[in-house]
Design an enzyme around this catalytic site. Sequence first.
Site, PDB file in Angstrom:
ATOM      1  N   LYS A 118      35.624  31.309  28.882  1.00  0.00           N
ATOM      2  CA  LYS A 118      36.135  31.500  28.181  1.00  0.00           C
ATOM      3  C   LYS A 118      36.072  31.237  26.232  1.00  0.00           C
ATOM      4  CE  LYS A 118      39.890  31.792  30.698  1.00  0.00           C
ATOM      5  NZ  LYS A 118      41.491  31.536  31.326  1.00  0.00           N
ATOM      6  N   LYS A 200      35.063  45.919  37.227  1.00  0.00           N
ATOM      7  CA  LYS A 200      35.844  45.954  38.285  1.00  0.00           C
ATOM      8  C   LYS A 200      36.820  46.104  37.303  1.00  0.00           C
ATOM      9  CE  LYS A 200      38.958  41.442  40.043  1.00  0.00           C
ATOM     10  NZ  LYS A 200      38.965  40.232  39.487  1.00  0.00           N
ATOM     11  N   LYS A 203      42.951  45.793  33.413  1.00  0.00           N
ATOM     12  CA  LYS A 203      43.986  45.558  31.900  1.00  0.00           C
ATOM     13  C   LYS A 203      43.232  45.476  30.573  1.00  0.00           C
ATOM     14  CE  LYS A 203      46.404  42.004  31.995  1.00  0.00           C
ATOM     15  NZ  LYS A 203      46.369  41.369  33.404  1.00  0.00           N
TER      16      LYS A 203
END
Length: 334
Positions: A118, A200, A203
């Site tokens: 991140k 995977k 969205k």
Amino acid sequence: MENTPVKKKRIFSAIQPSGAMTLGNYLGAIRNWVAMQDEFECVYATANLHAITVRQDPKAFKQNTEQLYAMLLACGVDKDKCIFFHQSMVPAHAELSWVLSTFTQFGELSRMTQFKDKSARHADNVNAGLFTYPTLMAADILLYQADLVPVGADQKQHLELTRNIADRFNGIYGNVFTVPEPYIPKQGARVMSLVDPTKKMSKSDDNQKSFILLTDQPSVIMKKFRSAVTDSEACVCRGENKAGINNLMDIYGACTGKSDEEIVAEFEGKGYGDFKTAVGEAVVAVLEPIQARYNELIKDRKYLEKCASQGAENAAKLARRTIEKVYKKVGLPR
Ligand code: TRP
């Protein structure tokens, strides 16, 4: 001996409100939340305090959180069977998180792979909250003395850290926290992208065709499945180089309850076109009633707020016991 009621194990889980949810979220996690309610004592939350480690637009964020709450109810999370609330409504999460951060080493947090990922992706905002995110997660879990936490691969390291923090604290102050175990649900489909089935379903993929949203219209769902990537073998069966078909079989099986053998037999001699249509229809059949309930719930703001505050009240009662114990042990007046 008399029938002594066995105490149900307690489960804690939370989902971040980060926009619309996908079929992958439903088949991989939410369906298990619903199933676990009968077997366990479940405490569920929207992890909205975690979500602000990434900058949010306040209005959209609040709306997202409410939509997530409504969608989970629509999927079958039952406020009468479990405790279901917004993390921000129970201050004990933030309180315990601070205390636990003093029992967490800088080095441990530096090793968290999610933090490394991140901070690379949001290089302009590597805030302290992003770094201490796992201590807040530990607080979520330990606050409720959870026995079990359902975890996917991406959260395993965080649960391991939670166990270490609990052990460390217990080692100093006695048995304050239940040390939680990972719980691997019986059925846990890992849904892949419809465009690149080696990845995977997500969205945040640039290609809208790669994911199904729980709010997608039936016609959109059918279209996305019709354009799903397969292979050139024309055999509805599992195989090493058949990631697309494997994924569609997983989805079809998860939505219909059919086994691999049943699916193979059903589509023997038929083309991929027929199979993809059947998968689309099976998904629509699962999502249509959820969408109908969601559309009702989302209109009823008052009801949603009532459910969330009731959940928060019940959660706070459980949380208070832990936080009082912790403060007392550490020597903090309350
Ligand atoms: N960090 C988790 C995620 O992004 C969400 C979460 C917050 C959570 N607190 C938790 C999951 C406690 C399990 C237990 O998926």
